[in-house]
Write a protein that holds these residues in place. Structure first.
Motif, PDB file in Angstrom:
ATOM      1  N   ASP A  78       0.813  -1.220   0.000  1.00  0.00           N
ATOM      2  CA  ASP A  78       0.000   0.000   0.000  1.00  0.00           C
ATOM      3  C   ASP A  78       0.847   1.272   0.000  1.00  0.00           C
ATOM      4  OD1 ASP A  78      -2.324  -1.456  -0.054  1.00  0.00           O
ATOM      5  OD2 ASP A  78      -2.756  -1.256   2.094  1.00  0.00           O
ATOM      6  N   GLU A  79       1.969   1.243   0.677  1.00  0.00           N
ATOM      7  CA  GLU A  79       2.799   2.432   0.771  1.00  0.00           C
ATOM      8  C   GLU A  79       3.364   2.855  -0.578  1.00  0.00           C
ATOM      9  OE1 GLU A  79       5.824   2.004   3.678  1.00  0.00           O
ATOM     10  OE2 GLU A  79       4.439   1.899   5.383  1.00  0.00           O
ATOM     11  N   HIS A  80       3.445   1.920  -1.528  1.00  0.00           N
ATOM     12  CA  HIS A  80       4.029   2.221  -2.832  1.00  0.00           C
ATOM     13  C   HIS A  80       2.966   2.525  -3.903  1.00  0.00           C
ATOM     14  CE1 HIS A  80       7.569   0.325  -0.918  1.00  0.00           C
ATOM     15  NE2 HIS A  80       8.249   1.101  -1.740  1.00  0.00           N
ATOM     16  N   ASN A 133      -1.408   6.851  -2.636  1.00  0.00           N
ATOM     17  CA  ASN A 133      -0.960   6.965  -1.249  1.00  0.00           C
ATOM     18  C   ASN A 133       0.315   7.797  -1.150  1.00  0.00           C
ATOM     19  OD1 ASN A 133      -3.116   5.378  -0.492  1.00  0.00           O
ATOM     20  ND2 ASN A 133      -1.933   3.483  -0.404  1.00  0.00           N
ATOM     21  N   ALA A 188       0.763  11.490   0.881  1.00  0.00           N
ATOM     22  CA  ALA A 188       1.880  11.793   1.782  1.00  0.00           C
ATOM     23  C   ALA A 188       2.704  12.963   1.262  1.00  0.00           C
ATOM     24  CB  ALA A 188       2.755  10.553   1.947  1.00  0.00           C
TER      25      ALA A 188
END
Length: 420
Positions: free
Chosen positions: A110-112, A116, A120
């Motif tokens: 998910d962070e990549h 998202n 950020a």
């Protein structure tokens, strides 16, 4: 003619009479003059005071109106667009509407996922909170984006009879049955790969139309998907629609062309490096507009396709309103429309159903799903725009066929949508 003697005598008598009534002394004359002068001065002062008070009140009113106008204009200039809000350090609400690329498929976690990363990045750059909602659905086309947008703006009441045809104009729907909605500042559209060329422009514009109806001040960004590899007819359609509405377009096709295979996790979806490119392209566009404090008001722009008014009205009927018998679901209602859509999970193989209105077959729908898993889809099931409008006087039934294992596909039904 009166003789001169009589004229003289008359004048003497009149003078004597006046002397008797108003004794003509120096003191009386001076007092009378002073009194009259005082009266005139008092009247002049009163008139002057009234005029001054009126002028002061008028100036005060004009100044108040001017201040209010300046405040209103300042607010409008500052907050009419997401770019002005970011420039002023205000929190924003971000909406992503798309397919699997919009959902971030292909990223390692998910962070990549590019959306998202964008959230950020904006928070860090501008010191704001970005409240993001991503309604993207893998495997789906632009019609699903229209439905998801309308679902966000208004949820169904107990009868399923809700509409955003402009009951939401003043924020207080007539029925009082809508759930609270969030005003989105920015929507990013990411479609094209799963759409057919035939109706792509129509349904893509319907998303923009739905966003304008529901969120009049929203800013919109359109993405040309890298998976197209070149500027196909669908990507050209995005450019044409965006230009008409004055919307910016993010081109992810060009950055992928020289090294496509090393930027995707399969043949379609961006890998982590590809997700970073999506982020950088979108962020760069947003930054350029923030630096210019650039806003845009598309409210007065006419639609391209004259059939857009069909999309103004939207009703959603959830599964709990249907009566079920085996593989058939029946809704007892009275309604009429032009576009009939269905929300359901596709299972591997041929997914088919019959639509029966008031006891007579109205249409059939077949979708061949080649994957080995279930996937949620929102599809048009009456063949529109080729299909005709319809009227439900008593009931509408959806009759599913069994899947390859003889299991009920009706288990995967998630709702029926009517527009028009």
């Amino acid at each position: 003619m009166i003789s001169k003697t009589w004229q003289t005598l008359t004048a003497i008598l009149l003078f004597s009479f006046l002397i008797g009534v108003f004794p003509c002394t120096d003191s009386n004359i001076i007092a009378l003059a002073a009194s009259e002068e005082a009266n005139i001065a008092a009247a002049t002062t009163t008139i002057s005071q009234l005029e001054e008070a009126q002028r002061a009140a008028a100036m005060e009113s004009a100044e108040a109106n001017r201040a209010a106008a300046i405040e209103t204009e300042t607010k409008r200039l500052k907050y009419e667009s997401v770019y002005r809000k970011l420039a002023d350090g205000m929190d924003i609400n971000l909406l992503i509407v798309g397919d699997s690329i919009g959902a971030g498929s292909g990223a390692s976690d998910d962070e990549h996922k590019w959306a998202n990363i964008l959230k950020a990045g904006l928070e860090e750059e501008y010191g704001v909170a970005v409240n993001m909602t991503n309604v993207s659905m893998g495997g789906n086309a632009s019609y699903a984006g229209y439905v998801r947008t309308m679902e966000l703006a208004a949820s169904a009441d107990k009868t399923g009879k809700d509409s955003v045809s402009r009951e939401l104009a003043d924020g207080v729907p007539a029925s009082g049955e809508f759930t609270a909605r969030e005003d989105f500042d920015l929507a990013i559209l990411c479609y094209g790969h799963n759409d057919s060329k035939k109706n792509f422009s129509l349904f893509y514009e319907s998303i923009i139309h739905a966003l304008k109806i529901s969120y009049p001040r929203i800013s919109i960004i359109c993405i040309q998907e890298s998976s197209q590899k070149e500027y196909t007819e669908k990507m050209q359609a995005i450019s044409m629609i965006a230009e008409h509405y004055g919307l910016p377009v993010v081109d992810t096709i060009a950055p992928f062309q020289d090294d496509y295979q090393n930027l995707v996790s399969d043949h379609i979806h961006p890998n982590d490096a590809g997700q970073e490119i999506y982020y950088e392209c979108v962020k760069c566009l947003i930054d350029s507009r923030v630096s210019q404090r650039q806003g845009h008001d598309p409210s007065g722009i006419a639609v391209i396709d004259e059939r857009m008014d069909i999309f103004d009205s939207f009703r959603y009927y959830p599964p709990e309103l249907f009566e079920r018998e085996g593989n058939t679901l029946t809704l007892y209602t009275q309604d009429a429309g032009t576009i009939l859509g269905m929300d359901f999970k596709m299972t591997p193989g041929l997914n088919s159903c019959r639509v029966i209105i008031d006891g007579e077959e109205y249409s059939t729908a077949q979708f061949n799903f080649k994957q080995d898993y279930k996937q949620r889809h929102i599809k048009v099931i009456n063949g529109w725009p080729e299909g005709s409008s319809f009227e439900i006087k008593k009931a509408i039934s959806i009759e599913f066929t069994d899947d390859a294992d003889g299991k009920y596909r009706a288990d995967n039904f998630a709702g029926l949508m009517i527009s028009g």
